[in-house]
Design a protein around this motif. Structure first.
Motif, mmCIF file in Angstrom:
data_model
loop_
_atom_site.group_PDB
_atom_site.id
_atom_site.type_symbol
_atom_site.label_atom_id
_atom_site.label_comp_id
_atom_site.label_asym_id
_atom_site.label_seq_id
_atom_site.Cartn_x
_atom_site.Cartn_y
_atom_site.Cartn_z
ATOM 1 N N ALA A 231 39.643 -16.461 -1.938
ATOM 2 C CA ALA A 231 40.795 -16.410 -1.508
ATOM 3 C C ALA A 231 41.794 -16.386 -0.343
ATOM 4 C CB ALA A 231 41.550 -14.661 -2.290
ATOM 5 N N GLU B 50 47.593 -8.106 -2.184
ATOM 6 C CA GLU B 50 47.556 -9.707 -2.577
ATOM 7 C C GLU B 50 47.620 -10.854 -1.817
ATOM 8 O OE1 GLU B 50 51.226 -10.054 -4.986
ATOM 9 O OE2 GLU B 50 51.310 -7.838 -5.970
ATOM 10 N N GLU C 261 48.510 -14.087 -1.534
ATOM 11 C CA GLU C 261 49.592 -14.871 -1.219
ATOM 12 C C GLU C 261 49.792 -15.565 0.105
ATOM 13 O OE1 GLU C 261 54.098 -16.977 -2.351
ATOM 14 O OE2 GLU C 261 53.729 -14.180 -2.840
ATOM 15 N N LEU D 4 41.684 -10.560 -7.999
ATOM 16 C CA LEU D 4 42.039 -9.640 -6.498
ATOM 17 C C LEU D 4 43.375 -9.442 -6.700
ATOM 18 C CD1 LEU D 4 40.903 -11.748 -4.008
ATOM 19 C CD2 LEU D 4 39.984 -10.103 -3.947
ATOM 20 N N TYR D 5 44.400 -9.913 -8.305
ATOM 21 C CA TYR D 5 45.407 -9.090 -8.395
ATOM 22 C C TYR D 5 45.473 -7.958 -8.747
ATOM 23 C CZ TYR D 5 50.581 -9.064 -10.383
ATOM 24 O OH TYR D 5 51.700 -9.143 -10.865
ATOM 25 N N THR D 6 44.619 -8.015 -10.029
ATOM 26 C CA THR D 6 43.913 -7.082 -10.522
ATOM 27 C C THR D 6 44.108 -6.119 -10.012
ATOM 28 O OG1 THR D 6 43.518 -8.238 -12.306
ATOM 29 C CG2 THR D 6 43.229 -6.012 -12.490
ATOM 30 N N ARG D 7 42.711 -6.307 -8.964
ATOM 31 C CA ARG D 7 42.616 -5.441 -7.864
ATOM 32 C C ARG D 7 43.239 -4.867 -6.925
ATOM 33 N NH1 ARG D 7 41.256 -5.349 -2.399
ATOM 34 N NH2 ARG D 7 39.227 -3.956 -1.223
ATOM 35 N N ALA D 8 44.061 -5.407 -6.655
ATOM 36 C CA ALA D 8 45.919 -5.128 -6.168
ATOM 37 C C ALA D 8 46.473 -3.539 -6.816
ATOM 38 C CB ALA D 8 46.687 -5.391 -5.447
ATOM 39 N N HIS D 9 46.709 -3.933 -7.668
ATOM 40 C CA HIS D 9 47.190 -3.105 -8.573
ATOM 41 C C HIS D 9 46.472 -2.188 -8.900
ATOM 42 C CE1 HIS D 9 50.332 -5.910 -9.192
ATOM 43 N NE2 HIS D 9 50.441 -5.324 -9.535
ATOM 44 N N ASP E 171 46.658 -22.093 -1.105
ATOM 45 C CA ASP E 171 46.059 -22.522 -2.696
ATOM 46 C C ASP E 171 46.501 -23.624 -2.380
ATOM 47 O OD1 ASP E 171 46.217 -21.573 -5.423
ATOM 48 O OD2 ASP E 171 47.974 -20.578 -5.827
ATOM 49 N N ARG F 90 41.497 -15.333 -7.834
ATOM 50 C CA ARG F 90 42.540 -14.655 -7.654
ATOM 51 C C ARG F 90 43.111 -13.854 -8.542
ATOM 52 N NH1 ARG F 90 45.444 -17.234 -3.706
ATOM 53 N NH2 ARG F 90 44.541 -18.888 -2.182
ATOM 54 N N ILE F 91 43.119 -14.123 -9.683
ATOM 55 C CA ILE F 91 43.705 -12.805 -10.529
ATOM 56 C C ILE F 91 42.200 -11.577 -10.339
ATOM 57 C CG2 ILE F 91 43.481 -12.736 -13.572
ATOM 58 C CD1 ILE F 91 43.631 -16.202 -13.799
#
Length: 361
Positions: free
Chosen positions: A310, A225, A227, A330-335, A314, A327-328
């Motif tokens: 990203a 992620e 952050e 990339l967050y989905t991609r991380a998981h 932020d 960001r959403i």
């Protein structure tokens, strides 16, 4: 493709021009730097360029305050590392520091002004239960994790649940690998352990080898992620600048990435370090990583569009209309990179049906 032009990016890329910032620019820069946890690093860069005395008093006060906090944290981390070593030494597990604690204890440029919330360590998987038991005997305990979270960490992840000291409230993340066991990339922890290097004047304390340190930071950022994306990319920039002057570093970096199954994260790390910070990476190295790890053109274009939004703080001053969406995604991609589809669906369904409850007083 457009390069992010936030004030903090310009300041990190060209710190010798900090004394040319207007007060309005400083106002934005301080806000962005605080959001990105980079104010102490800006202090160090200004000090290195002998610019501190020429900066306006108000911004300089913010940088000095951040430096005091970072220095205090560095002292606390040195103490915690000693205590961790005392705890796990009888188990025979090596104490290999990761990320911020490693940069600090090894006196690397990436450790100057680096702030972080916990100490990350790597131990062999066959010794992780012994290390956990030893740490618990010395006051560290797992907190606020239900039975599902315990199973999630211990069965699928690359670490045990975080441990918090009952008196000092310091936090340790104990890893047995640098990516989850369910992840799509599979860097062999045995290779990392075998190449670990001792920290000077710190008996029994180790860090990853230079190339492995860069690759770990790249995998953490570009398989995870964002952050603290800008801070982590700044780490990579400083690591590459420092290690890049050592004979043989560049010659073996891409080959090491391929052996550890981390060529794609290295591809993004190298190209974005050049794009944001003008990191001096030899052209043959960029051609080498392109040849073995460049994504398809559509994937590259999509990732660049996401990363340009990203890899900045932020903060509203760095946002555009697509920042939240980026960001959403990339967050989905991380998981998606951390778990196979069936396991990810199960995990998300469990979290939706059984959200974590606030700790009782």
């Amino acid at each position: 493709m457009q390069t992010p032009d936030c004030a903090i990016v310009r300041a990190l890329r060209e710190p010798d021009r900090l004394d040319q910032f207007s007060m309005a620019e400083w106002d934005v820069l301080i806000r962005q730097g605080r959001r990105a946890n980079l104010l102490a690093r800006l202090h160090w860069l200004a000090q290195e360029k002998n610019l501190l005395a020429s900066l306006p008093a108000a911004p300089r006060a913010h940088l000095e305050a951040a430096r005091v906090i970072a220095d205090k944290q560095a002292t606390a981390v040195a103490w915690e590392v000693r205590k961790i070593h005392e705890a796990i030494a009888p188990t025979g597990a090596p104490l290999i520091l990761l990320k911020g604690a490693a940069y600090r204890m090894a006196a690397l440029a990436a450790g100057r002004g680096r702030v972080f919330s916990d100490v990350d360590i790597l131990v062999p998987k066959q010794l992780i239960n012994h290390a956990e038991a030893a740490l618990m005997l010395h006051g560290w305990v797992a907190t606020q994790h239900d039975a599902y979270d315990q199973r999630y960490y211990r069965t699928w992840m690359h670490e045990i649940p975080p441990l918090t000291h009952i008196r000092r409230l310091s936090v340790i993340d104990v890893h047995h690998a640098i990516l989850p066991e369910t992840a799509r990339l599979h860097p062999d922890p045995a290779l990392l352990l075998a190449a670990a290097q001792p920290v000077v004047d710190q008996p029994g304390v180790y860090t990853l080898a230079p190339a492995d340190m860069v690759l770990h930071s790249a995998s953490h950022l570009f398989c995870g992620e964002f952050e603290h994306g800008l801070r982590d990319l700044s780490d990579i920039d400083l690591l590459l600048r420092e290690f890049g002057i050592v004979a043989g570093f560049w010659d073996g970096l891409v080959a090491r990435a391929q052996r550890l199954d981390l060529a794609r994260p290295l591809y993004y790390a190298l190209h974005w370090a050049v794009r944001l910070f003008a990191t001096p990476i030899p052209s043959p190295v960029l051609r080498e990583i392109d040849a073995c790890a460049r994504p398809s053109t559509p994937a590259k274009q999509l990732m660049n569009a996401l990363l340009q939004r990203a890899l900045v703080p932020d903060h509203v001053s760095c946002h555009d209309a697509l920042s939240a969406t980026a960001r959403i995604l990339l967050y989905t991609r991380a998981h998606w990179l951390r778990m196979p589809p069936h396991l990810l669906a199960y995990h998300l369904a469990h979290k939706a049906l059984f959200p974590p409850r606030a700790a009782e007083n």
